[in-house]
Design a protein around this motif. Structure first.
Motif, PDB file in Angstrom:
ATOM      1  N   VAL A   1       1.669 -13.241   0.593  1.00  0.00           N
ATOM      2  CA  VAL A   1       2.234 -13.126  -0.754  1.00  0.00           C
ATOM      3  C   VAL A   1       2.496 -14.505  -1.344  1.00  0.00           C
ATOM      4  CG1 VAL A   1       4.226 -12.310  -2.073  1.00  0.00           C
ATOM      5  CG2 VAL A   1       3.226 -10.856  -0.303  1.00  0.00           C
TER       6      VAL A   1
ATOM      7  N   ARG B   1      -0.194 -13.593  -4.792  1.00  0.00           N
ATOM      8  CA  ARG B   1       0.511 -12.330  -4.991  1.00  0.00           C
ATOM      9  C   ARG B   1      -0.448 -11.211  -5.412  1.00  0.00           C
ATOM     10  NH1 ARG B   1       5.168 -12.700  -9.369  1.00  0.00           N
ATOM     11  NH2 ARG B   1       5.599 -14.492  -8.032  1.00  0.00           N
TER      12      ARG B   1
ATOM     13  N   VAL C   1       4.108  -5.568  -2.410  1.00  0.00           N
ATOM     14  CA  VAL C   1       4.722  -6.821  -2.852  1.00  0.00           C
ATOM     15  C   VAL C   1       6.156  -6.587  -3.315  1.00  0.00           C
ATOM     16  CG1 VAL C   1       4.589  -8.699  -4.533  1.00  0.00           C
ATOM     17  CG2 VAL C   1       2.503  -7.842  -3.449  1.00  0.00           C
TER      18      VAL C   1
END
Length: 299
Positions: free
Chosen positions: A180, A184, A194
């Motif tokens: 991440v 992302r 996420v």
């Protein structure tokens, strides 16, 4: 001369441990979420106030002093990990698509609100909790007496650093965090939740801030506004080490702590400026900090 050097090192390492504990949550949140969380100082203060309340009850009920450190640890982590995710879920999750400056201003507004909330709950009078500080006794170096509580703070800082490094390098959750951090959008496309990563990261970062506040509380008075200085110093450490870099924060905290201790012993009039002077000097040659994370170039 040797005794003097030893005293400088003890003072410097002690302050470095405190700086690391105060700043590590801030760099963790930025590394994953790219948010400069100005409200970090309020979570530090929250941990200190919770520690004051827990220790007040602990002493009033005459509970075992040795277990008070466990109580401080658990209560601070719970306070940060309960309030932090609530803030992320109900406020910050709706702001991620906005400019970073806007999110910075939102966290600043949140800092102001939380400061007043703390005053409403605990009032404006200072709290003093000396029992954990005094219980461990003292040790001597060069004819100077130091509380063993310094060693506890140092051990806590080392333990936090080791645990975070292990989680990031050796666990599946850490690998998801690294994914991440680097991208992302691709992480979400690969099936990583996420949103869940964000709420857990923010909760852990706030819990670490509360932990720093709780274990600092026995060494000082717990008063309104104590989070202001913390966020300024934490930001200086994080920027110097490299935004989002755990090794960078550790190295910056050590450098700043030892340089500050040297100034206090030999040039005390520079003590107020030395940390920011170190930051300015580092950024003059390495604008992204000592250990800035590599960023992929998108074409």
């Amino acid at each position: 001369m040797i005794d003097q050097i030893m005293m400088v090192l003890v003072d410097g390492i002690n302050y470095s441990a405190w700086l690391f504990l105060a700043a590590v949550g801030l760099t963790l949140i930025y590394g994953v979420m790219k948010i400069v969380n100005v409200a970090h100082g309020s979570f530090y203060a929250l941990g200190a106030y919770v520690a004051a309340s827990v220790m007040g009850a602990w002493v009033a009920y005459d509970l075992p002093p040795a277990l008070s450190y466990v109580a401080l640890f658990v209560s601070a982590l719970l306070a940060g990990f309960i309030v932090g995710p609530l803030v992320e879920r109900f406020i910050l999750r709706y702001q991620y698509e906005k400019d970073e400056v806007v999110i910075l201003l939102i966290t600043y507004a949140l800092f102001l609100v939380l400061e007043d909330v703390l005053k409403l709950i605990w009032g404006v009078d200072p709290y003093f909790i000396v029992e954990p500080y005094a219980y461990l006794g003292n040790f001597e170096i060069g004819g100077m007496s130091y509380p063993n509580y310094y060693l506890l703070m140092l051990g806590l800082a080392i333990a936090v650093g080791i645990v975070l490094t292990f989680v990031l390098k050796k666990t599946n959750f850490g690998r998801l965090l690294v994914s991440v951090i680097h991208d992302r959008e691709v992480s979400a496309a690969m099936g990583i939740d996420v949103s869940k990563i964000f709420v857990l990261t923010f909760g852990v970062g706030c819990a670490l801030a509360g932990l720093a506040g709780a274990f600092t509380a026995p060494t000082t008075s717990v008063t309104p506004g104590m989070g202001v200085e913390v966020i300024v110093l934490s930001f200086a450490v994080v920027v110097t080490g490299g935004l989002g870099s755990l090794p960078g924060v550790a190295l910056a905290a050590v450098i700043m702590g030892i340089v500050r201790a040297f100034c206090i012993h030999y040039i005390p009039q520079l003590e107020l400026f030395v940390i920011f002077s170190v930051m300015a000097l580092v950024l003059a040659f390495r604008p992204r900090g000592l250990f800035s994370l590599a960023e992929a170039r998108k074409i």
